[in-house]
Design an enzyme around this catalytic site. Structure first.
Site, short mmCIF file in Angstrom:
data_model
loop_
_atom_site.label_atom_id
_atom_site.label_comp_id
_atom_site.label_asym_id
_atom_site.label_seq_id
_atom_site.Cartn_x
_atom_site.Cartn_y
_atom_site.Cartn_z
N HIS A 131 0.85 -1.17 0.00
CA HIS A 131 0.00 0.00 0.00
C HIS A 131 0.90 1.23 0.00
CE1 HIS A 131 -3.82 -2.00 0.50
NE2 HIS A 131 -3.41 -2.66 1.56
N CYS B 24 -0.46 2.44 -4.46
CA CYS B 24 -1.29 3.62 -4.70
C CYS B 24 -0.48 4.88 -4.44
CB CYS B 24 -2.52 3.61 -3.80
SG CYS B 24 -3.72 2.32 -4.19
#
Length: 273
Positions: A89, A129
């Site tokens: 992430h 991301c």
């Protein structure tokens, strides 16, 4: 004399790849599991090993462990090319360790600005991301402010380095149980005839093209959303890290998009990486 100098011309010296994949986070860390990360890592290991790279896989490292790993790797000998994959992430300018601590990409990049890595090709693939926007496949203004303010960490990229992000600043990157769109597409290109002989920036252009035009998410939350990789390069010469040396001279004859197929658009049920 530093140890790496003595090893530089060793017959055992090879191109190296380090894959850092965070699939599970520590208890209490409010970041979801990434079930496709292991498939990405295994496929990368298989493909890069076939291409002569010595590949090391590292799973679920903490933020500090990631820093320590790349600090050490930046001082180890390498033949021509060092490839790093960071999959977790993330937000703009960082990825997260398994402990939830942010790992600043600028700090990772600066490790490789040293004498040992001088004139070696460095390639970073960042599967994470970079914000919370979702790409509808058209240009929008909502991410402009983030893009402008995030430019500073690009300045830390060393000479002879290319950094390929799965997505543009401010946007999410997709992953599902089958793996990430970005890294699975990269592996597909390496497996297809003709791509390994390409000069690196041509190969990465095809990667961008394939992800941008051949992927479309589906499902209630993400139906129709797209993904557009982003390349930052400070390369000073043409490099062919995945080609046999005798094939290098042929690579320049292949155009950047002539082998890209725009057959059917694939739809996947996706989640954000």
């Amino acid at each position: 004399m530093p140890l790496w100098r003595g090893l530089r011309d060793s017959p055992e010296e090879r191109n190296r790849a380090v894959v850092v994949s965070v699939a599970k986070f520590y208890p209490g860390v409010e970041l979801g599991k990434r079930p496709g990360a292991e498939k990405d890592a295994k496929r990368l290991h298989r493909n890069l090993s076939k291409l002569g790279f010595k590949v090391d896989l590292h799973s679920d490292l903490s933020g500090e462990e990631i820093y320590q790993l790349f600090s050490a790797e930046s001082r180890r000998p390498v033949k021509d090319c060092f490839l790093a994959v960071l999959s977790s992430h993330g937000e703009e300018g960082c990825v997260f360790g398994a402990d939830g601590e942010p790992v600043r990409l600028s700090r990772i990049f600066t490790f490789f600005d040293n004498e040992c890595m001088e004139k070696k090709t460095k390639l970073f693939l960042i599967q994470a991301c970079r914000g919370h926007h979702l790409d509808d496949g058209v240009e929008v203004d909502s991410a402009q402010e983030e893009s402008d303010s995030s430019f500073s960490h690009y300045l830390s990229v060393p000479t002879d380095t290319a950094v390929m992000y799965a997505t543009a600043p401010g946007y999410g990157a997709f992953m599902n149980f089958s793996g990430s769109v970005f890294l699975q597409t990269f592996c597909s290109l390496l497996e297809e005839e003709g791509h390994c002989e390409l000069e690196l920036t041509r190969l990465l252009t095809r990667l961008s093209h394939r992800v941008a035009y051949s992927f479309q998410a589906k499902g209630r939350l993400y139906d129709g959303k797209k993904e557009m990789p982003c390349l930052v390069t400070r390369l000073t010469r043409e490099v062919f890290p995945f080609a046999d040396s005798e094939e290098d001279s042929k690579a320049g004859k292949i155009s950047a998009t002539s082998l890209v197929s725009l057959r059917s658009v694939r739809a996947r049920i996706a989640s954000l990486s």
